[in-house]
Design an enzyme around this catalytic site. Structure first.
Site, PDB file in Angstrom:
ATOM      1  N   ALA A   1       8.425   0.509  -3.442  1.00 45.30           N
ATOM      2  CA  ALA A   1       7.686   1.711  -3.490  1.00 45.30           C
ATOM      3  C   ALA A   1       6.580   1.745  -2.948  1.00 45.30           C
ATOM      4  O   ALA A   1       5.844   2.553  -4.312  1.00 45.30           O
ATOM      5  CB  ALA A   1       7.929   2.290  -4.545  1.00 45.30           C
TER       6      ALA A   1
ATOM      7  N   ARG B   1       3.529  10.011   7.075  1.00 46.92           N
ATOM      8  CA  ARG B   1       4.593  11.738   6.979  1.00 46.92           C
ATOM      9  C   ARG B   1       4.579  12.705   6.416  1.00 46.92           C
ATOM     10  O   ARG B   1       4.821  13.986   7.089  1.00 46.92           O
ATOM     11  CB  ARG B   1       5.896  11.116   8.370  1.00 46.92           C
TER      12      ARG B   1
ATOM     13  N   GLN C   1       1.659  -5.000  -4.103  1.00 50.09           N
ATOM     14  CA  GLN C   1       1.470  -5.218  -3.182  1.00 50.09           C
ATOM     15  C   GLN C   1       0.349  -4.808  -1.851  1.00 50.09           C
ATOM     16  O   GLN C   1      -0.027  -4.079  -1.728  1.00 50.09           O
ATOM     17  CB  GLN C   1       3.241  -5.817  -2.224  1.00 50.09           C
TER      18      GLN C   1
ATOM     19  N   GLY D   1       6.113  -5.788   4.901  1.00 50.82           N
ATOM     20  CA  GLY D   1       7.476  -5.133   5.646  1.00 50.82           C
ATOM     21  C   GLY D   1       7.915  -5.663   3.702  1.00 50.82           C
ATOM     22  O   GLY D   1       7.384  -5.801   3.212  1.00 50.82           O
TER      23      GLY D   1
ATOM     24  N   ASN E   1      11.496  11.143   4.963  1.00 50.47           N
ATOM     25  CA  ASN E   1       9.926  10.481   5.418  1.00 50.47           C
ATOM     26  C   ASN E   1       9.211  11.437   5.652  1.00 50.47           C
ATOM     27  O   ASN E   1       8.320  11.118   5.405  1.00 50.47           O
ATOM     28  CB  ASN E   1      10.475  10.178   7.039  1.00 50.47           C
TER      29      ASN E   1
ATOM     30  N   ARG F   1      -5.266  55.141 -40.267  1.00 52.07           N
ATOM     31  CA  ARG F   1      -5.710  55.827 -38.742  1.00 52.07           C
ATOM     32  C   ARG F   1      -6.768  57.019 -39.982  1.00 52.07           C
ATOM     33  O   ARG F   1      -6.435  57.229 -40.640  1.00 52.07           O
ATOM     34  CB  ARG F   1      -4.505  56.857 -38.516  1.00 52.07           C
TER      35      ARG F   1
HETATM   36  C1  UD1 Z   1      13.791   0.499   6.655  1.00 51.52           C
HETATM   37  C2  UD1 Z   1      15.048  -0.690   7.008  1.00 51.52           C
HETATM   38  C3  UD1 Z   1      16.293  -0.387   7.648  1.00 51.52           C
HETATM   39  C4  UD1 Z   1      16.519   0.843   6.900  1.00 51.52           C
HETATM   40  C5  UD1 Z   1      15.896   2.157   6.487  1.00 51.52           C
HETATM   41  C6  UD1 Z   1      16.483   2.368   5.665  1.00 51.52           C
HETATM   42  C7  UD1 Z   1      13.808  -2.729   6.638  1.00 51.52           C
HETATM   43  C8  UD1 Z   1      12.966  -3.861   7.821  1.00 51.52           C
HETATM   44  N1  UD1 Z   1      13.716  -1.397   7.946  1.00 51.52           N
HETATM   45  O1  UD1 Z   1      13.644   0.812   7.494  1.00 51.52           O
HETATM   46  O2  UD1 Z   1      17.417  -1.048   7.810  1.00 51.52           O
HETATM   47  O3  UD1 Z   1      18.124   1.382   7.889  1.00 51.52           O
HETATM   48  O4  UD1 Z   1      15.436   0.591   5.570  1.00 51.52           O
HETATM   49  O5  UD1 Z   1      15.945   3.717   4.999  1.00 51.52           O
HETATM   50  O6  UD1 Z   1      13.981  -3.367   5.638  1.00 51.52           O
HETATM   51  N2  UD1 Z   1       8.489  -0.877   1.567  1.00 51.52           N
HETATM   52  C9  UD1 Z   1       7.415  -1.832   1.064  1.00 51.52           C
HETATM   53  N3  UD1 Z   1       6.553  -2.540   1.765  1.00 51.52           N
HETATM   54  C10 UD1 Z   1       6.441  -2.777   2.500  1.00 51.52           C
HETATM   55  C11 UD1 Z   1       6.923  -2.052   3.660  1.00 51.52           C
HETATM   56  C12 UD1 Z   1       8.427  -0.988   2.854  1.00 51.52           C
HETATM   57  O7  UD1 Z   1       6.964  -1.234  -0.208  1.00 51.52           O
HETATM   58  O8  UD1 Z   1       5.396  -3.033   2.707  1.00 51.52           O
HETATM   59  C13 UD1 Z   1       8.801   0.392   0.586  1.00 51.52           C
HETATM   60  C14 UD1 Z   1       8.387   1.536   1.349  1.00 51.52           C
HETATM   61  O9  UD1 Z   1       7.597   1.955   0.627  1.00 51.52           O
HETATM   62  C15 UD1 Z   1       9.878   2.201   1.534  1.00 51.52           C
HETATM   63  C16 UD1 Z   1      10.947   0.583   1.433  1.00 51.52           C
HETATM   64  O10 UD1 Z   1      10.024  -0.053   0.973  1.00 51.52           O
HETATM   65  O11 UD1 Z   1      10.044   2.382   0.305  1.00 51.52           O
HETATM   66  C17 UD1 Z   1      11.386   1.519   3.133  1.00 51.52           C
HETATM   67  O12 UD1 Z   1      10.098   0.932   4.340  1.00 51.52           O
HETATM   68  P1  UD1 Z   1      10.264   1.655   5.303  1.00 51.52           P
HETATM   69  O13 UD1 Z   1       8.639   1.524   5.821  1.00 51.52           O
HETATM   70  O14 UD1 Z   1      10.572   2.865   5.327  1.00 51.52           O
HETATM   71  O15 UD1 Z   1      11.732   0.885   6.209  1.00 51.52           O
HETATM   72  P2  UD1 Z   1      12.164   1.389   7.163  1.00 51.52           P
HETATM   73  O16 UD1 Z   1      11.468   1.355   8.111  1.00 51.52           O
HETATM   74  O17 UD1 Z   1      12.386   2.741   6.863  1.00 51.52           O
HETATM   75 CA    CA Z   2      12.198   4.368   5.264  1.00 51.79          CA
END
Ligand code: UD1
Ligand code: CA
Length: 504
Positions: free
Chosen positions: A13, A19, A79, A84, A234, A446
């Site tokens: 999270a 977006r 984090q 990632g 999103n 009154r």
């Molecule tokens: C991710 C998956 C994708 C999947 C999709 C489903 C990966 C690489 N890809 O993509 O295969 O179909 O979810 O919704 O995992 N987050 C962190 N720290 C980070 C990055 C992300 O906490 O450094 C959290 C985000 O807040 C979110 C979740 O991880 O809650 C997913 O991250 P997001 O960037 O939305 O991944 P997607 O590109 O949607």
């Molecule tokens: Ca996502």
């Protein structure tokens, strides 16, 4: 679920949710009674994990404060930079070096996920003794999501992000929901080996699957029975879409359990609400927070109840209530406003254009029209006349007013607190009561009425009121002369002649 298993839950999270275009972190957006994050945590709760780690980053302070409120046992892990999903899980596991058993990872923005589905994913994973299991779904439009790439034997080969996928892989419609179960030790080892060699230069959690397959470990795919459960969120358009789907799911659940929803499309019920059998909810109604609606009660149309309890057989019509208690067979509205600590006992009635705050309305007591009741105790079967105001505020302090059992308060009365009206007392309409009225007494403040004859015609000549008064007086005069004539013609005494009357 079995409690002998050790499980750790990790919720991701930390992302910003660009977006959403919002000052509020994405996972804190509300959806029918919980935040997005709250829904995800609720879906994981039945796993009875040893620890629940929530990776926070964007808006970390607010997300952490929210966790304190809704899930005191969940631990935030910071984090600082979002490098990632793989990086996020790695950081989380660093704070739990002793975590053994299954690690369940959930994206924080998948709020429609059912607890049963997470439980089934984990059960499949543990029963198979798999190294990793991913929740997948077949969707019509997989745009933007990671694809499940299967080998000739049907087993998972890898998970590939859309931006890194070949044209052939992009055509796949089986997607990664972002919900996983891992063997903790194998996950830890694999996370140490993932690269950032991808389009975003991030550590992808999904790469763990390819690494485990290459190492000859067993990986599994658990297909969600209902693909809508895997939908992420999103932007606000998607959030509204999820809200509609969750509304339908909640409403269907209540109808199947014996509640009548007369217009489910305009009925919004938070997941935290409880309705008992044979409750009826009419159109345009929102039931929110910790609201409870009892057996056979009718709520709506056009009603909003927040944290409000409605007793058995009560009726609530076109009303807005927050933190109120409505007793069995009580009646509220149309057009009533109940504020916190409004407490209506059995068969009490709060009618039209009545506001009640922090007051007890006794059994069978009635406040039918146009009143404000604040900081009051009204006894059983008392009757409060139209436009009675409980004057509770002197500009500095609030004061209490007590009205006794079966007291009768006349219309347009001000009860200036602190004051007490005894049991069975009467208050004359239009009184301003500032001192106690003993049981059975009539309280009246009154001034006596006086009529100044002819005032309107003298002081407001030429107005339509003056003209109406003139006509009415002439009609009255005519009528009284007619009476006089009638008396005269029966021979009982002297009177005007018929001609006199006619020409008058
Ligand atoms: C991710 C998956 C994708 C999947 C999709 C489903 C990966 C690489 N890809 O993509 O295969 O179909 O979810 O919704 O995992 N987050 C962190 N720290 C980070 C990055 C992300 O906490 O450094 C959290 C985000 O807040 C979110 C979740 O991880 O809650 C997913 O991250 P997001 O960037 O939305 O991944 P997607 O590109 O949607
Ligand atoms: Ca996502």
């Amino acid at each position: 679920m079995s409690q002998s298993r050790h499980r750790t839950v990790v919720v991701l999270a930390a992302g910003e949710g660009k977006r959403m275009k919002s000052a509020l972190p994405k996972v804190l957006h509300p959806l029918l009674g919980r935040t997005l994050l709250g829904h995800v945590l609720a879906a994981a709760t039945p796993l009875e994990p040893d620890r629940t780690l929530v990776v926070v980053g964007h808006g970390a302070d607010r997300v952490t404060a929210h966790l304190t409120e809704i899930a005191a046992g969940a631990e935030p892990v910071l984090q600082a930079e979002q490098l990632g999903t793989g990086h996020a899980v790695r950081i989380a596991l660093e704070t739990a070096p002793d975590a053994a058993g299954t690690v369940v990872v959930l994206n924080g923005d998948v709020p429609l996920l059912r607890p049963e589905t997470v439980a089934a994913l984990v059960a499949t994973h543990e029963a198979a003794g798999a190294a990793a299991t991913v929740l997948a779904a077949e969707v019509a439009d997989p745009t933007g999501l990671g694809r499940i790439v299967r080998g000739v034997d049907g087993g998972l080969e890898q998970i590939v992000e859309e931006r890194d996928a070949s044209a052939e892989q992009r055509a796949l419609r089986e997607i990664n929901a972002g919900i996983y179960a891992f063997d903790g030790a194998l996950l830890r080892a694999a996370l140490g080996k993932i690269s950032t060699d991808n389009d975003q230069g991030e550590e992808y959690l999904t790469d763990v699957f390819g690494l485990l397959v290459a190492a000859g470990e067993t990986v599994a795919v658990h297909v969600a029975p209902d693909a809508t459960e895997t939908l992420g969120c999103n932007d606000r358009v998607e959030l509204a879409g999820l809200r509609g789907m969750l509304r339908d799911r909640i409403n269907e659940g209540w109808m199947r359990s014996g509640v009548s929803l007369l217009d489910p499309a305009t009925t919004w019920i938070d997941v935290t609400v409880r309705l008992d059998r044979d409750a009826v909810v009419d159109q345009n109604t929102q039931l929110l927070g910790a609201t409870v609606v009892g057996t056979g009660a009718t709520v709506g149309p056009d009603t909003t109840l927040v944290d409000t309890t409605v007793g058995e057989g009560a009726t609530v019509l076109r009303a807005h209530a927050v933190g109120a208690r409505i007793g069995a067979r009580a009646s509220v509205g149309p057009y009533a406003y109940l504020r916190p600590e409004a407490n209506l006992l059995e068969r009490a009635k709060i009618g039209t254009f009545v506001e009640v705050k922090k007051s007890e309305i006794g059994e069978g007591a009635k406040v039918p029209h146009l009143s404000y009741v604040g900081d009051a105790t009204i006894g059983a079967r008392a009757n409060i006349g139209a436009a009675t105001i409980f004057v509770n505020y002197d500009g500095v302090n609030k004061h209490h007013t007590t009205v006794g059992e079966a007291a009768f308060v006349g219309c347009d009365t001000s009860l200036v607190g602190p004051v007490e009206v005894g049991a069975g007392a009467y208050i004359a309409a239009g009184s301003a009561i500032t001192s106690d009225v003993p049981p059975g007494a009539l309280g009246v403040t009154r001034a006596e009425q006086r009529n100044i004859e002819g005032w309107v015609e003298r002081r407001r000549p030429g107005t339509r009121s003056a003209a109406a008064a003139e006509r009415a007086r002439q009609a009255l005069a005519g009528a009284s002369e007619g009476e006089a004539l009638h008396e005269a013609s029966d021979g009982s005494g002297p009177g005007p002649t018929p001609r006199d009357t006619a020409t008058e």
